[in-house]
Design an enzyme around this catalytic site. Structure first.
Site, PDB file in Angstrom:
ATOM      1  N   HIS A 373      -7.579  10.811   5.522  1.00  0.00           N
ATOM      2  CA  HIS A 373      -7.102   9.954   4.152  1.00  0.00           C
ATOM      3  C   HIS A 373      -7.087  11.404   3.029  1.00  0.00           C
ATOM      4  O   HIS A 373      -6.990  11.037   2.012  1.00  0.00           O
ATOM      5  CB  HIS A 373      -7.905   9.114   3.534  1.00  0.00           C
ATOM      6  CG  HIS A 373      -8.058   7.899   4.294  1.00  0.00           C
ATOM      7  ND1 HIS A 373      -6.964   6.711   4.072  1.00  0.00           N
ATOM      8  CD2 HIS A 373      -8.796   7.476   5.482  1.00  0.00           C
ATOM      9  CE1 HIS A 373      -7.372   5.855   5.040  1.00  0.00           C
ATOM     10  NE2 HIS A 373      -8.241   6.203   5.803  1.00  0.00           N
ATOM     11  N   LYS A 564      -6.473   4.032 -11.771  1.00  0.00           N
ATOM     12  CA  LYS A 564      -6.834   4.717 -10.413  1.00  0.00           C
ATOM     13  C   LYS A 564      -8.258   5.373 -10.453  1.00  0.00           C
ATOM     14  O   LYS A 564      -8.500   5.903 -11.978  1.00  0.00           O
ATOM     15  CB  LYS A 564      -5.807   5.745  -9.942  1.00  0.00           C
ATOM     16  CG  LYS A 564      -5.291   6.705 -10.941  1.00  0.00           C
ATOM     17  CD  LYS A 564      -4.146   7.471 -10.381  1.00  0.00           C
ATOM     18  CE  LYS A 564      -2.791   7.023 -10.077  1.00  0.00           C
ATOM     19  NZ  LYS A 564      -2.413   6.971  -9.080  1.00  0.00           N
ATOM     20  N   ARG A 565      -9.014   6.018  -9.785  1.00  0.00           N
ATOM     21  CA  ARG A 565     -10.132   6.811  -9.843  1.00  0.00           C
ATOM     22  C   ARG A 565      -9.680   8.000 -10.894  1.00  0.00           C
ATOM     23  O   ARG A 565      -8.319   8.413 -10.782  1.00  0.00           O
ATOM     24  CB  ARG A 565     -10.501   7.326  -8.687  1.00  0.00           C
ATOM     25  CG  ARG A 565     -11.365   6.356  -7.925  1.00  0.00           C
ATOM     26  CD  ARG A 565     -12.587   5.718  -8.507  1.00  0.00           C
ATOM     27  NE  ARG A 565     -13.576   6.767  -8.677  1.00  0.00           N
ATOM     28  CZ  ARG A 565     -14.616   6.521  -7.934  1.00  0.00           C
ATOM     29  NH1 ARG A 565     -15.051   5.652  -7.290  1.00  0.00           N
ATOM     30  NH2 ARG A 565     -15.611   7.509  -8.159  1.00  0.00           N
ATOM     31  N   LYS A 570      -5.137  13.963  -9.953  1.00  0.00           N
ATOM     32  CA  LYS A 570      -4.432  12.707 -10.334  1.00  0.00           C
ATOM     33  C   LYS A 570      -3.615  13.037 -11.546  1.00  0.00           C
ATOM     34  O   LYS A 570      -2.818  12.293 -12.216  1.00  0.00           O
ATOM     35  CB  LYS A 570      -5.061  11.379 -10.163  1.00  0.00           C
ATOM     36  CG  LYS A 570      -5.680  11.098  -8.748  1.00  0.00           C
ATOM     37  CD  LYS A 570      -6.534   9.753  -8.782  1.00  0.00           C
ATOM     38  CE  LYS A 570      -7.119   9.338  -7.348  1.00  0.00           C
ATOM     39  NZ  LYS A 570      -6.192   8.911  -6.387  1.00  0.00           N
ATOM     40  N   THR A 672      -1.895   3.769  -3.008  1.00  0.00           N
ATOM     41  CA  THR A 672      -1.509   2.600  -2.441  1.00  0.00           C
ATOM     42  C   THR A 672      -1.025   1.641  -4.054  1.00  0.00           C
ATOM     43  O   THR A 672      -0.385   0.839  -3.971  1.00  0.00           O
ATOM     44  CB  THR A 672      -2.247   1.639  -1.821  1.00  0.00           C
ATOM     45  OG1 THR A 672      -3.708   2.065  -2.594  1.00  0.00           O
ATOM     46  CG2 THR A 672      -2.450   2.223  -0.428  1.00  0.00           C
ATOM     47  N   LYS A 676       1.772  -1.158  -5.095  1.00  0.00           N
ATOM     48  CA  LYS A 676       1.578  -2.612  -5.989  1.00  0.00           C
ATOM     49  C   LYS A 676       2.147  -2.690  -7.138  1.00  0.00           C
ATOM     50  O   LYS A 676       2.901  -3.678  -7.614  1.00  0.00           O
ATOM     51  CB  LYS A 676       0.106  -2.679  -6.148  1.00  0.00           C
ATOM     52  CG  LYS A 676      -0.871  -2.710  -4.912  1.00  0.00           C
ATOM     53  CD  LYS A 676      -2.385  -2.347  -5.185  1.00  0.00           C
ATOM     54  CE  LYS A 676      -2.899  -1.945  -3.894  1.00  0.00           C
ATOM     55  NZ  LYS A 676      -4.319  -1.414  -4.154  1.00  0.00           N
TER      56      LYS A 676
HETATM   57  C1  F58 Z   1      -7.423   7.621  -0.735  1.00  0.00           C
HETATM   58  N1  F58 Z   1      -8.857   8.074  -0.456  1.00  0.00           N
HETATM   59  C2  F58 Z   1      -6.389   8.601  -0.894  1.00  0.00           C
HETATM   60  N2  F58 Z   1     -11.195   8.262  -0.541  1.00  0.00           N
HETATM   61  O1  F58 Z   1      -7.143   9.399  -2.065  1.00  0.00           O
HETATM   62  C3  F58 Z   1      -5.262   8.057  -1.398  1.00  0.00           C
HETATM   63  O2  F58 Z   1      -4.333   8.938  -1.504  1.00  0.00           O
HETATM   64  C4  F58 Z   1      -4.868   6.919  -0.045  1.00  0.00           C
HETATM   65  O3  F58 Z   1      -3.775   6.167  -0.340  1.00  0.00           O
HETATM   66  C5  F58 Z   1      -6.087   5.970   0.270  1.00  0.00           C
HETATM   67  O4  F58 Z   1      -7.155   7.044   0.350  1.00  0.00           O
HETATM   68  C6  F58 Z   1      -5.820   5.203   1.323  1.00  0.00           C
HETATM   69  O5  F58 Z   1      -5.260   5.779   2.354  1.00  0.00           O
HETATM   70  C7  F58 Z   1     -10.007   7.660  -0.785  1.00  0.00           C
HETATM   71  O6  F58 Z   1      -9.752   6.692  -1.614  1.00  0.00           O
HETATM   72  C8  F58 Z   1     -12.436   7.825  -1.043  1.00  0.00           C
HETATM   73  O7  F58 Z   1     -12.361   7.080  -1.713  1.00  0.00           O
HETATM   74  C9  F58 Z   1     -13.648   8.559  -0.111  1.00  0.00           C
HETATM   75  C10 F58 Z   1     -14.857   7.625  -0.415  1.00  0.00           C
HETATM   76  C11 F58 Z   1     -15.973   7.985   0.210  1.00  0.00           C
HETATM   77  C12 F58 Z   1     -16.251   9.878  -0.068  1.00  0.00           C
HETATM   78  C13 F58 Z   1     -14.828  10.221   0.116  1.00  0.00           C
HETATM   79  C14 F58 Z   1     -13.943   9.747  -0.417  1.00  0.00           C
END
Ligand code: F58
Length: 860
Positions: A373, A564-565, A570, A672, A676
């Site tokens: 991811h 988003k985060r 970003k 994602t 939405k």
């Molecule tokens: C996200 N990763 C990607 N990681 O940033 C985003 O582009 C993608 O759409 C999504 O995954 C789904 O594939 C992400 O959310 C985390 O939150 C992890 C949590 C645990 C520590 C490392 C990052």
């Protein structure tokens, strides 16, 4: 005189209180649950008591399907998909279950006829925030699609006592508050203590020869922790399939406490309990992996070991031998957090079930598949070897063995290419030694995938290039998707209703059918209805913001949303630079004709991520100035809405006109939220990054606001040397914005507050904001022009929504099933639950008991 009882029984069919769907039965069920489960009568019940009574009423109506589903899987040899994920960001269950059961309106009526406020009760639900962001939410969307497509599946994860923190904003800064989501109980889960599993940690290993003279290893641990499963039903949309989300809670095994008590070590015993229970206490709130935190590795190993042992138990109930384990289960690793599963399955097969290494390795590779991811190299997980060996001594040996055999293969193919061998090794030996979890996942899996086309391509060319050269056939792309049940039907009922009136309801399970609505784009009445819905939802959001945050926003203005985060890649701060640009333009020329805009932000920053927190402070500081300046009033508003979560997402996506997807090209794996928004008729302003590229392909370039460098351009600029000062000096508008921030204009004269941010932009900005600044500002001007033409905007909005078929998680799950898991749908028959009769035959009783014991965990 009363009629005789026999006559009554003949003439009245009594609806079961736990399954009946008539208004009278539902009302009675709610009242009963309030009394018998909450132990309250209406006069003393709290809102939460009423919510719980309602939730139990709904759960009762799920149980028949859930148990039938479980029984169907246990009785047959169907392949079960196991989605292993350290995070499941499920969001509120109530509305989703009502929609999937098809009883939303009926239950709403029953609640209202009981004199209760449905919306108020619905809002009582604490959302289980067991994830950080996209990765955890994707797992939740995939669980919905698996069930809706009738694919046998179990989601395995961690039941964190505290999920992602609640965010408050004080004086513009983020404050983190503990998320006590279990405080008032969780009506959706069922604890299964009888299915608990032991997990070992620490200690040492011992080699020995078994009775047949075979070399074996046993692991003598320091401590044992008990994993207790909590099961939640995940019902598919209007099907009988209700899969299970099984989350593990860590507890101290009683036997250990007793041992310590016996030797009089009371504190030691209690401490043992604290240590064990700490493992599932809290979700790590970082959006990048934290290197070297022992507790995090304990969490990962804990839930993975529980889950694999659980699978083996289920397998041995259905089959005699573990030899075909990979035909029973397809295990998906959601990023590398569960990658330790590769070594754990080898340990279980070889050490505990005496399968020889080569066969065990075939089974393991055929079982696992790995989804990556992230492209940020710093986000690839690795564990210091010393820590790893202390916690999991046997796994370290197994990883050495896997590595030795693997590097043997590599050497055979590339003799003397020592650099390649070092790059591919499961162990990073360039300095302090680390275990590379992405390598373990790649070697131990038969399939590796990225989450959008560009992302997969970059994995192949860059992050996992050596693996791609070795095994090109393992790599596939699986572009993410989101569930239209939660993200349209639940969150935007008015839009769903309009669509249903035009094309029926098939689109809910076949999102590509939305295309039929293209026929209505030229229908002025349809466009008017479309606009009206957006308008109504924007008004609702404005009321919500007024009520909860005391800020007035104009529902007629363009709602420009970035939720988003918070992360530098970003680029929320690029958005902030544009706001300041607009502000300056209005100040310079107060009569300028601008399109009124409301900028809405939401998102959490990792508590230790200083720059992300400073970005939040900047947005709030700009908001303060802009919102209080009479010159711009009614034209610009900036709001940062605290505590962005799934529930708020459901409110904000439908209300957006413009979706901000503005990451530096090559950094966002997929995104994602972008999907939405678009499904709900927002237009996207975005870079050619992640799934934006595919969204633009689907909706048409003419319906997408594109700006910024492409990934090759970003790489080229980096190679050439990116110098932010060139842009600063060449662009007076940009210079004015930066100088204004530096001057303390947004910080009550404090010139230090935003210095770290400005310095990072000017001296060492990996994310190249200035390089994209002008292109972004120009593109925003195109947005303004388009928004002025109401009919044009509406056409674009409709086309965005109706061309989103590809981005249903159903499509994504079908691809995983066909190309990775080899999993098929299984029809679940509805059987009515019949109260066991006193004369139930012995044989029938024992068949029923066996099936339930396997699921519940009695040792086979
Ligand atoms: C996200 N990763 C990607 N990681 O940033 C985003 O582009 C993608 O759409 C999504 O995954 C789904 O594939 C992400 O959310 C985390 O939150 C992890 C949590 C645990 C520590 C490392 C990052």
């Amino acid at each position: 005189m009363n009629p005789p009882v026999e006559t009554l029984q003949q003439t009245i069919k009594v609806e079961d209180d736990r399954t009946g769907l008539s208004l009278e039965t539902l009302k009675r069920a709610i009242a009963d649950n309030l009394f018998y489960i909450q132990g309250k009568y209406p006069a003393i019940a709290t809102k939460n008591d009423f919510y719980m009574a309602l939730a139990y009423t709904v759960r009762d109506r799920l149980l028949q399907r859930w148990l039938n589903t479980t029984e169907t899987y246990l009785k047959s040899k169907v392949k079960v998909v196991c989605y292993l994920s350290a995070e499941f960001l499920m969001g509120p269950h109530l509305s989703n279950n009502l929609v999937n059961l098809g009883i939303y309106d009926q239950v709403r009526r029953a609640v209202e006829e009981s004199g209760l406020d449905f919306v108020e009760l619905r809002e009582q639900e604490e959302e289980p925030g067991l994830g950080n962001g996209g990765l955890g939410r994707l797992a939740a969307c995939y669980m919905d699609s698996l069930a809706s497509l009738e694919i046998p599946a179990i989601g395995y994860g961690i039941r964190y006592e505290f999920g992602i923190f609640d965010q408050e904003i004080r004086d513009g800064w983020q404050i983190e508050i503990t998320d006590k989501w279990l405080r008032y109980g969780n009506p959706w889960e069922i604890e299964r203590p009888e299915a608990s599993i032991d997990v070992k940690f620490g200690g040492y290993t011992q080699a020995y020869n078994d009775e047949n003279g075979h070399y074996r290893v046993r692991w003598i641990p320091d401590i044992i922790v008990k994993g207790v499963p909590y099961d939640t039903p995940i019902l598919g949309y209007k099907v009988n399939t209700a899969n299970t989300l099984r989350l593990w809670k860590a507890e101290a095994p009683e036997s250990f406490e007793f041992e310590a008590f016996n030797v009089g070590d009371y504190y030691g015993a209690v401490n043992e309990k604290v240590v064990a229970e700490n493992i599932t206490k809290v979700l790590y709130p970082n959006d990048e992996p934290i290197q070297g935190k022992q507790l995090r590795l304990q969490q990962q190993y804990f839930f993975v070991s529980c889950s694999l042992q659980d699978m083996i138990r289920l397998h041995l109930h259905r089959q005699d031998s573990l030899d075909n384990f990979h035909e029973s289960f397809a295990v998906q690793l959601n990023d590398t957090h569960p990658a330790i599963g590769v070594a754990e399955l080898m340990r279980l097969l070889v050490d505990e079930h005496q399968i020889d290494w080569d066969r065990a390795w075939q089974i393991t590779q055929n079982t696992f598949a790995y989804t990556n991811h992230t492209l940020l190299p710093e986000a690839l997980e690795k564990w210091p070897l010393s820590l790893f060996g202390r916690l999991l001594p046997r796994h370290l040996q197994i990883i050495y063995e896997i590595n030795q055999r693997f590097l043997g293969q590599v050497r055979a193919k590339y003799p003397d290419d020592h650099q390649r061998i070092a790059r591919l090794s499961l162990i990073d030996e360039s300095g302090e030694k680390y275990i590379r979890m992405a390598h373990l996942a790649s070697v131990g899996s038969h399939a590796i995938n990225g989450v959008a086309a560009l992302h997969t391509k970059l994995l192949q060319q860059d992050v996992l290039r050596d693996f791609y050269e070795l095994w090109p056939e393992k790599f596939t792309n699986k572009t993410n998707g989101v569930t239209p049940r939660r993200w349209i039907v639940v969150s935007n009922p008015k839009l769903a209703e309009l669509i249903n009136r035009k094309i029926g309801t098939n689109w809910i399970k076949h999102l590509e059918e939305l295309k039929q609505l293209e026929a209505f784009v030229e229908d002025a009445e349809f466009r008017q209805q479309w606009r009206q819905i957006k308008q109504d939802i924007k008004r609702d959001l404005a009321e919500y913001v007024k009520k909860n945050h005391a800020i007035d926003i104009n529902p007629q203005s363009l709602f420009d949303v970035q939720v988003k985060r918070i992360h530098e890649y970003k680029r929320q701060h690029l958005n902030a630079l544009y706001i300041i640009t607009l502000y300056n333009q209005i100040k310079q020329n107060p009569n300028i004709d601008v399109v009124p805009r409301t900028f809405i932000f939401g998102g959490k920053a990792a508590p230790g991520y200083f720059m992300a927190k400073l970005i939040i402070k900047l947005i709030n500081s700009v908001a303060q100035v802009v919102n209080n300046d009479p010159d711009v009033r009614e034209r610009l508003k900036v709001v940062f809405l605290p505590d962005y979560n799934v529930r708020f997402g459901q409110r904000v996506y439908p209300a957006a006109d413009l979706s901000e997807q503005i990451s530096t090209a090559g950094k966002e794996a997929s995104g994602t939220g972008n999907m939405k928004f678009s499904m709900n008729g927002a237009l996207t302003i975005g870079t050619l990054d992640g799934a934006n590229i595919e969204i633009r392909e689907e909706v048409g370039a003419e319906n997408f606001f594109l700006f910024g460098l492409t990934t090759p351009e970003v790489y080229a600029l980096k190679a050439k040397g990116y110098n932010p000062w060139d842009y600063y000096h060449a662009n007076s508008q940009l210079k004015t914005v930066i100088d204004l921030i530096s001057s303390g204009f947004f910080s009550h004269g404090d010139t230090n507050l935003f210095r770290p941010l400005v310095d990072s932009l000017l001296y060492h900005d990996q994310y190249m904001l200035f390089a994209d600044y002008q292109s972004y500002v120009d593109c925003q001007e195109q947005v303004n022009q388009a928004y002025r033409d109401e009919e044009k905007w509406t056409r674009m909005s409709i086309l965005n929504a109706v061309r989103m078929g590809k981005f249903s998680s159903d499509r994504a799950i079908r691809e995983y099933c066909q190309e990775i898991w080899n999993a098929q749908p299984v029809n679940v028959e509805m059987q009515e639950y019949v109260q066991p009769k006193p004369d139930m035959g012995k044989e029938a009783q024992s068949v029923a008991a066996q099936a339930s014991q396997a699921w519940l965990g009695a040792k086979t």
